[in-house]
Design an enzyme around this catalytic site. Structure first.
Site, PDB file in Angstrom:
ATOM      1  N   GLY A   1      -2.073  -4.228   1.210  1.00 10.03           N
ATOM      2  CA  GLY A   1      -2.193  -5.433   2.023  1.00 10.03           C
ATOM      3  C   GLY A   1      -1.235  -6.541   1.649  1.00 10.03           C
ATOM      4  O   GLY A   1      -1.206  -7.587   2.313  1.00 10.03           O
TER       5      GLY A   1
ATOM      6  N   SER B   1       0.810  -1.222   0.000  1.00 11.91           N
ATOM      7  CA  SER B   1       0.000   0.000   0.000  1.00 11.91           C
ATOM      8  C   SER B   1       0.842   1.269   0.000  1.00 11.91           C
ATOM      9  O   SER B   1       0.392   2.314  -0.478  1.00 11.91           O
ATOM     10  CB  SER B   1      -0.934   0.006   1.217  1.00 11.91           C
ATOM     11  OG  SER B   1      -0.182  -0.125   2.424  1.00 11.91           O
TER      12      SER B   1
ATOM     13  N   ASN C   1       3.705  -5.373   5.910  1.00 13.79           N
ATOM     14  CA  ASN C   1       2.534  -6.151   6.338  1.00 13.79           C
ATOM     15  C   ASN C   1       2.935  -7.441   7.048  1.00 13.79           C
ATOM     16  O   ASN C   1       2.228  -7.896   7.955  1.00 13.79           O
ATOM     17  CB  ASN C   1       1.632  -6.445   5.140  1.00 13.79           C
ATOM     18  CG  ASN C   1       0.936  -5.190   4.643  1.00 13.79           C
ATOM     19  OD1 ASN C   1       0.317  -4.466   5.422  1.00 13.79           O
ATOM     20  ND2 ASN C   1       1.048  -4.916   3.363  1.00 13.79           N
TER      21      ASN C   1
ATOM     22  N   HIS D   1      -0.434   5.416   6.960  1.00 15.23           N
ATOM     23  CA  HIS D   1      -0.034   5.619   5.563  1.00 15.23           C
ATOM     24  C   HIS D   1       0.279   7.093   5.299  1.00 15.23           C
ATOM     25  O   HIS D   1      -0.418   7.974   5.805  1.00 15.23           O
ATOM     26  CB  HIS D   1      -1.147   5.151   4.624  1.00 15.23           C
ATOM     27  CG  HIS D   1      -1.366   3.679   4.651  1.00 15.23           C
ATOM     28  ND1 HIS D   1      -2.236   3.079   5.540  1.00 15.23           N
ATOM     29  CD2 HIS D   1      -0.817   2.681   3.912  1.00 15.23           C
ATOM     30  CE1 HIS D   1      -2.225   1.764   5.347  1.00 15.23           C
ATOM     31  NE2 HIS D   1      -1.376   1.497   4.361  1.00 15.23           N
TER      32      HIS D   1
ATOM     33  N   ASP E   1      -5.580   7.299   9.078  1.00 14.75           N
ATOM     34  CA  ASP E   1      -5.242   6.101   9.849  1.00 14.75           C
ATOM     35  C   ASP E   1      -3.926   6.240  10.613  1.00 14.75           C
ATOM     36  O   ASP E   1      -3.541   5.365  11.371  1.00 14.75           O
ATOM     37  CB  ASP E   1      -5.214   4.855   8.959  1.00 14.75           C
ATOM     38  CG  ASP E   1      -4.102   4.899   7.904  1.00 14.75           C
ATOM     39  OD1 ASP E   1      -3.275   5.846   7.912  1.00 14.75           O
ATOM     40  OD2 ASP E   1      -4.076   3.995   7.049  1.00 14.75           O
TER      41      ASP E   1
END
Length: 218
Positions: A79, A42, A110, A194, A191
């Site tokens: 992801g 991502s 991840n 990111h 969030d």
């Protein structure tokens, strides 16, 4: 005979042809566009960002501002783990049609966030680097650092993956992809994980010299 040029007409044809080829030879050749493969998760894909704000787009714009004709192909999948990257590398390269002049490999975040074994991430990244090496594609390996809450042992095992692989495969290393962004206010989307457009700009500024060097540019 009808349909054949006269001697005078033939001479004029030759003169025009000679002039055309002389002119064509005088025009400098246009440098071929470089192809950069941004292969990651991502952070590469531009999660939560509008078109033009993500890593691939901003990196491409920065290269072109510096006079480097380059196209940055966004092969980021949100992801994705190192296992996912390993599984899809072959069809990504096949789909490009052209061999990249540089592959930026940005994977592992991840795996770390899920607490997966560092040894597993290392094996997958090693398979990715081995395949790119087999295809003679230069690599810039973008490193990741483990979160402090995972403990000292996990951090030691995970953080050592990238420098060790860079040495083993003799590839360029950008030690921490999120350098200058992690923990900095105003650099993330909602969030708080990111990077936002400003955060991506910081990433691009930091990694740009390594990308240019990987492309053989100053």
């Amino acid at each position: 005979m009808k349909g054949f040029p006269t001697a005078y007409g033939a001479r004029r044809l030759l003169v025009h042809a000679a002039a055309f080829f002389a002119l064509a030879g005088a025009v400098p050749a246009v440098a071929a566009e470089k192809l950069v493969l941004a292969f990651g998760d991502s952070l590469t894909a531009g999660y939560g960002l509008k078109p033009g704000q993500g890593f691939a787009d901003q990196l491409q714009a920065a290269l072109r501002r510096d006079g480097i004709a380059a196209r940055v192909h966004n092969a980021g999948v949100s992801g994705d783990t190192t296992a996912g990257g390993k599984a899809r590398l072959g069809w990504v390269l096949t789909g490009l049609k052209l061999k990249p002049d540089l592959a930026i490999v940005e994977l592992g975040a991840n795996d770390m966030l899920r607490g997966l074994p560092p040894e597993q991430a290392r094996a997958n990244l090693e398979a990715i680097l081995a395949e790119l090496q087999r295809r003679k594609i230069p690599v810039l390996l973008a490193g990741m650092l483990a979160s402090p809450n995972l403990g000292a042992d996990y951090r030691r095992r995970f953080d050592s993956i990238y420098p060790a692989l860079a040495r083993r495969y003799n590839v360029r290393l950008y030690p921490f992809f999120l350098n200058g962004v992690t923990g900095q206010p105003g650099m993330h989307i909602g969030d708080r994980m990111h990077p936002n457009m400003r955060g991506v700009a910081v990433i691009v500024k930091g990694i740009l010299p390594q990308v240019k060097a990987g492309l053989g540019a100053k």
